[in-house]
Design an enzyme around this catalytic site. Structure first.
Site, PDB file in Angstrom:
ATOM      1  N   ARG A 136      -0.517  14.844  12.267  1.00  0.00           N
ATOM      2  CA  ARG A 136      -0.053  14.605  10.900  1.00  0.00           C
ATOM      3  C   ARG A 136       0.184  15.908  10.103  1.00  0.00           C
ATOM      4  O   ARG A 136      -0.392  16.132   9.054  1.00  0.00           O
ATOM      5  CB  ARG A 136      -1.025  13.705  10.152  1.00  0.00           C
ATOM      6  CG  ARG A 136      -1.510  12.472  10.883  1.00  0.00           C
ATOM      7  CD  ARG A 136      -0.449  11.413  11.122  1.00  0.00           C
ATOM      8  NE  ARG A 136       0.055  10.796   9.929  1.00  0.00           N
ATOM      9  CZ  ARG A 136      -0.491   9.736   9.332  1.00  0.00           C
ATOM     10  NH1 ARG A 136      -1.599   9.242   9.799  1.00  0.00           N
ATOM     11  NH2 ARG A 136       0.045   9.208   8.261  1.00  0.00           N
ATOM     12  N   CYS A 158      -5.518  12.541  12.131  1.00  0.00           N
ATOM     13  CA  CYS A 158      -6.299  11.296  12.171  1.00  0.00           C
ATOM     14  C   CYS A 158      -6.181  10.760  13.597  1.00  0.00           C
ATOM     15  O   CYS A 158      -5.597  11.395  14.464  1.00  0.00           O
ATOM     16  CB  CYS A 158      -5.757  10.301  11.150  1.00  0.00           C
ATOM     17  SG  CYS A 158      -4.121   9.709  11.580  1.00  0.00           S
ATOM     18  N   LYS A 203       0.861  -1.204   0.000  1.00  0.00           N
ATOM     19  CA  LYS A 203       0.000   0.000   0.000  1.00  0.00           C
ATOM     20  C   LYS A 203       0.886   1.238   0.000  1.00  0.00           C
ATOM     21  O   LYS A 203       0.686   2.142  -0.820  1.00  0.00           O
ATOM     22  CB  LYS A 203      -0.886   0.020   1.238  1.00  0.00           C
ATOM     23  CG  LYS A 203      -1.590   1.340   1.503  1.00  0.00           C
ATOM     24  CD  LYS A 203      -2.493   1.330   2.718  1.00  0.00           C
ATOM     25  CE  LYS A 203      -1.813   1.636   3.990  1.00  0.00           C
ATOM     26  NZ  LYS A 203      -1.553   3.053   4.311  1.00  0.00           N
ATOM     27  N   ASN A 204       1.863   1.279   0.896  1.00  0.00           N
ATOM     28  CA  ASN A 204       2.637   2.506   1.090  1.00  0.00           C
ATOM     29  C   ASN A 204       3.699   2.755   0.033  1.00  0.00           C
ATOM     30  O   ASN A 204       4.304   3.819   0.007  1.00  0.00           O
ATOM     31  CB  ASN A 204       3.230   2.539   2.497  1.00  0.00           C
ATOM     32  CG  ASN A 204       2.147   2.737   3.548  1.00  0.00           C
ATOM     33  OD1 ASN A 204       0.989   3.033   3.215  1.00  0.00           O
ATOM     34  ND2 ASN A 204       2.485   2.538   4.802  1.00  0.00           N
ATOM     35  N   ASP A 235       4.385   1.063  12.091  1.00  0.00           N
ATOM     36  CA  ASP A 235       3.210   0.373  11.529  1.00  0.00           C
ATOM     37  C   ASP A 235       3.099  -1.073  11.981  1.00  0.00           C
ATOM     38  O   ASP A 235       2.103  -1.722  11.670  1.00  0.00           O
ATOM     39  CB  ASP A 235       3.244   0.433   9.992  1.00  0.00           C
ATOM     40  CG  ASP A 235       3.029   1.836   9.496  1.00  0.00           C
ATOM     41  OD1 ASP A 235       3.240   2.084   8.298  1.00  0.00           O
ATOM     42  OD2 ASP A 235       2.673   2.709  10.308  1.00  0.00           O
ATOM     43  N   ARG A 271      -8.682  -0.464   4.449  1.00  0.00           N
ATOM     44  CA  ARG A 271      -7.806   0.525   3.810  1.00  0.00           C
ATOM     45  C   ARG A 271      -6.451  -0.089   3.490  1.00  0.00           C
ATOM     46  O   ARG A 271      -5.797   0.325   2.529  1.00  0.00           O
ATOM     47  CB  ARG A 271      -7.587   1.727   4.742  1.00  0.00           C
ATOM     48  CG  ARG A 271      -8.845   2.468   5.088  1.00  0.00           C
ATOM     49  CD  ARG A 271      -8.541   3.748   5.790  1.00  0.00           C
ATOM     50  NE  ARG A 271      -7.551   4.511   5.032  1.00  0.00           N
ATOM     51  CZ  ARG A 271      -7.072   5.676   5.435  1.00  0.00           C
ATOM     52  NH1 ARG A 271      -7.479   6.195   6.584  1.00  0.00           N
ATOM     53  NH2 ARG A 271      -6.203   6.347   4.716  1.00  0.00           N
TER      54      ARG A 271
HETATM   55  C1  EPZ Z   1       3.855   7.264   6.205  1.00  0.00           C
HETATM   56  O1  EPZ Z   1       3.028   8.282   6.741  1.00  0.00           O
HETATM   57  C2  EPZ Z   1       2.990   6.014   6.134  1.00  0.00           C
HETATM   58  N1  EPZ Z   1       1.847   6.253   5.242  1.00  0.00           N
HETATM   59  C3  EPZ Z   1       2.486   5.660   7.539  1.00  0.00           C
HETATM   60  O2  EPZ Z   1       1.751   4.434   7.431  1.00  0.00           O
HETATM   61  C4  EPZ Z   1       3.696   5.418   8.443  1.00  0.00           C
HETATM   62  O3  EPZ Z   1       3.252   5.146   9.747  1.00  0.00           O
HETATM   63  C5  EPZ Z   1       4.584   6.672   8.439  1.00  0.00           C
HETATM   64  O4  EPZ Z   1       4.969   6.991   7.078  1.00  0.00           O
HETATM   65  C6  EPZ Z   1       5.851   6.477   9.260  1.00  0.00           C
HETATM   66  O5  EPZ Z   1       6.579   5.401   8.766  1.00  0.00           O
HETATM   67  C7  EPZ Z   1       2.024   6.154   3.912  1.00  0.00           C
HETATM   68  O6  EPZ Z   1       3.114   5.883   3.431  1.00  0.00           O
HETATM   69  C8  EPZ Z   1       0.821   6.390   3.046  1.00  0.00           C
HETATM   70  P1  EPZ Z   1       5.744  10.821   8.246  1.00  0.00           P
HETATM   71  P2  EPZ Z   1       3.547   9.839   6.722  1.00  0.00           P
HETATM   72  O7  EPZ Z   1       5.586  12.033   7.411  1.00  0.00           O
HETATM   73  O8  EPZ Z   1       4.285  10.079   5.470  1.00  0.00           O
HETATM   74  C9  EPZ Z   1       5.729  14.158  11.596  1.00  0.00           C
HETATM   75  C10 EPZ Z   1      -0.045   2.977   7.750  1.00  0.00           C
HETATM   76  O9  EPZ Z   1      -0.497   2.456   8.775  1.00  0.00           O
HETATM   77  N2  EPZ Z   1       5.712  15.107  10.464  1.00  0.00           N
HETATM   78  O10 EPZ Z   1       7.019  10.041   8.190  1.00  0.00           O
HETATM   79  O11 EPZ Z   1       2.397  10.691   7.054  1.00  0.00           O
HETATM   80  C11 EPZ Z   1       4.402  13.429  11.749  1.00  0.00           C
HETATM   81  O12 EPZ Z   1       3.532  14.188  12.562  1.00  0.00           O
HETATM   82  C12 EPZ Z   1       0.352   4.440   7.759  1.00  0.00           C
HETATM   83  O13 EPZ Z   1       0.139   2.377   6.656  1.00  0.00           O
HETATM   84  C13 EPZ Z   1       5.861  16.473  10.727  1.00  0.00           C
HETATM   85  O14 EPZ Z   1       5.997  16.892  11.872  1.00  0.00           O
HETATM   86  O15 EPZ Z   1       4.552   9.800   7.965  1.00  0.00           O
HETATM   87  C14 EPZ Z   1       4.786  12.136  12.418  1.00  0.00           C
HETATM   88  O16 EPZ Z   1       4.865  12.364  13.810  1.00  0.00           O
HETATM   89  C15 EPZ Z   1       0.038   5.122   9.099  1.00  0.00           C
HETATM   90  N3  EPZ Z   1       5.840  17.329   9.667  1.00  0.00           N
HETATM   91  C16 EPZ Z   1       6.192  11.854  11.888  1.00  0.00           C
HETATM   92  O17 EPZ Z   1       6.658  13.092  11.322  1.00  0.00           O
HETATM   93  C17 EPZ Z   1       5.675  16.914   8.376  1.00  0.00           C
HETATM   94  O18 EPZ Z   1       5.672  17.761   7.448  1.00  0.00           O
HETATM   95  C18 EPZ Z   1       6.238  10.797  10.812  1.00  0.00           C
HETATM   96  O19 EPZ Z   1       5.416  11.233   9.757  1.00  0.00           O
HETATM   97  C19 EPZ Z   1       5.518  15.526   8.139  1.00  0.00           C
HETATM   98  C20 EPZ Z   1       5.540  14.637   9.191  1.00  0.00           C
END
Ligand code: EPZ
Length: 417
Positions: A120, A115, A22-23, A303, A395
């Site tokens: 996020r 969420c 998915k990711n 995850d 999802r």
């Molecule tokens: C991706 O989400 C994945 N989703 C998530 O999987 C996964 O948990 C996450 O990466 C971490 O590995 C997809 O790939 C579609 P991040 P993403 O940006 O990109 C903070 C699942 O269950 N952050 O690495 O949203 C954020 O708040 C899903 O399949 C900022 O502060 O994750 C979080 O605390 C859930 N500012 C941390 O970084 C930003 O601009 C990690 O977020 C972006 C993120």
């Protein structure tokens, strides 16, 4: 709404084929709109989030369809708007921002809300794109972005954000000049996205490390590409084998991308043997609690946190979990405790007293991986567990109840009363 009804206590035995990631599929689908010609993607899972992404691509002007694991995306005249009623159902829609700015120089994308697991934010995405010359305004919940042609930049991310790295990687592929992304995320799904973009003619190097270099090109051509398999789905079914003292062969499975997960499960006492087609996962039930800290790749993936917590509940001894990625990712713990688990939460830390005799109960899914955790607990618990609101599960897991039923689980999907 629908629920899964599970009769616990059945030992799982047999073979499960892992679906496409998915990711990895989500960013690769968004990147497809940057190509001047058609794209064909193989090993794409039939998931709600994938169908949502295909709907978004169509709204953006690219005809798209998914048939039997293969997605076809026809290049078209792009419309630069991702509407709120679609973005609110899938945060990853924000990944169309970089591609739209790179291709069209403008984008109107609904600001993804938070969420269940956290706020996020997307500040890193916007800051990096601004360094490349984009300008943003926030208007009625929409990110309005515009730019002339994006320019390459030297971007140092405040944190290794997966989505932020992906958006900037895509944008930089069509920017003028070189972009250096420092403190980039190293997740395998980013490597897969870079490999796809390079197959379309991009010039990306360093992907999979924390410094990615991108030489912008003038255009990208469509290609045929096979998306990687889903390492989180694979890890989830490893836990399913372990928690039921089962014996499962996982095929079409990622390999080294699972090292942190297989390492922790082996530390618990799960027997995981490499096979030509994947991994064989066996447990005789003699499992020990462990200490887990979720970290960016190659650390233990957030995850998989909810899933290993379910296994710790029934292992011997005490296990601990520190969740360092998201601020509210323990919602499953409260539902597991209703099944007889003994989990104490304190901020980002959970202490799991093992040896619980889980008892089936009606439980509520709150997010994708929490749902998986409750299903895993239900496979073990005595009696009947009803996991409600399984639209969360749909999802990210392709036909979970069918895959589990095929290896001996007593599980069926029903309408909620
Ligand atoms: C991706 O989400 C994945 N989703 C998530 O999987 C996964 O948990 C996450 O990466 C971490 O590995 C997809 O790939 C579609 P991040 P993403 O940006 O990109 C903070 C699942 O269950 N952050 O690495 O949203 C954020 O708040 C899903 O399949 C900022 O502060 O994750 C979080 O605390 C859930 N500012 C941390 O970084 C930003 O601009 C990690 O977020 C972006 C993120």
């Amino acid at each position: 709404m629908q629920k899964l009804v599970i009769e616990g206590g059945k030992r799982l035995e047999g073979k499960i084929r892992i679906s496409g990631s998915k990711n990895a599929s989500l960013p690769v689908l968004m990147a497809s709109i940057m190509a001047d010609s058609d794209v064909t993607l193989e090993n794409v899972p039939a998931l709600k989030d994938i169908h949502t992404s295909l709907k978004l691509l169509t709204l953006l002007g690219c005809k798209s369809e998914l048939y039997n694991g293969t997605a076809g995306i026809q290049a078209g005249d792009l419309v630069p708007e991702a509407p709120y009623d679609l973005v609110r159902t899938m945060r990853a829609s924000v990944l169309c921002l970089g591609p739209l700015l790179a291709r069209l120089g403008r984008a109107k994308v609904a600001l993804p809300g938070g969420c269940a697991i956290g706020t996020r934010p997307v500040d890193q995405h916007l800051r990096g794109l601004e360094q490349m010359g984009a300008r943003f305004e926030l208007e009625s919940g929409y990110i309005m972005g515009k730019c002339r042609r994006l320019n390459g930049a030297h971007i140092i991310l405040d944190l290794p954000t997966v989505g932020g790295t992906e958006n900037l990687l895509m944008a930089a592929s069509l920017a003028r000049g070189e972009t250096v992304l420092e403190n980039a995320a190293k997740e395998p799904e980013i490597t897969d996205l870079a490999n796809f973009l390079n197959a379309c003619g991009a010039r990306i190097s360093g992907h999979g490390t924390s410094v990615i270099r991108i030489q912008g090109v003038d255009s990208l051509q469509g290609c045929r590409y096979r998306v990687m398999s889903d390492r989180i789905e694979a890890g989830t079914y490893m836990v399913a084998a372990a928690i039921t003292h089962g014996d499962i062969l996982l095929s079409n499975c990622p390999d080294k991308e699972l090292d942190a997960v297989t390492g922790k499960l082996r530390e618990m006492g799960v027997i995981i043997s490499p096979e030509p087609e994947g991994f064989r996962v066996v447990s005789d039930g003699d499992l020990q609690g462990v200490d887990v800290v979720t970290l960016p790749y190659p650390g233990f993936p957030t995850d998989m946190q909810a899933q290993i917590m379910a296994l710790m509940c029934v292992a011997a001894g005490t296990g601990t979990i520190k969740e360092t990625i998201f601020e509210n990712r323990f919602l499953h713990a409260l539902e597991l405790n209703r099944m007889g688990a003994r989990i104490k939460l304190s901020g980002q830390n959970a202490v799991v007293r093992g040896g619980a005799n889980l008892v089936g109960a009606p439980v509520m899914a709150s997010d994708l991986r929490a749902s998986a955790s409750l299903v895993l607990a239900g496979l073990k618990a005595r009696g009947i567990t009803e996991v409600q609101r399984i639209y969360h599960l749909d999802r990210g897991y392709e036909a979970m109840e069918k895959k589990l039923e095929a290896v001996g689980a007593r599980i069926r999907r029903e309408k909620e009363n």
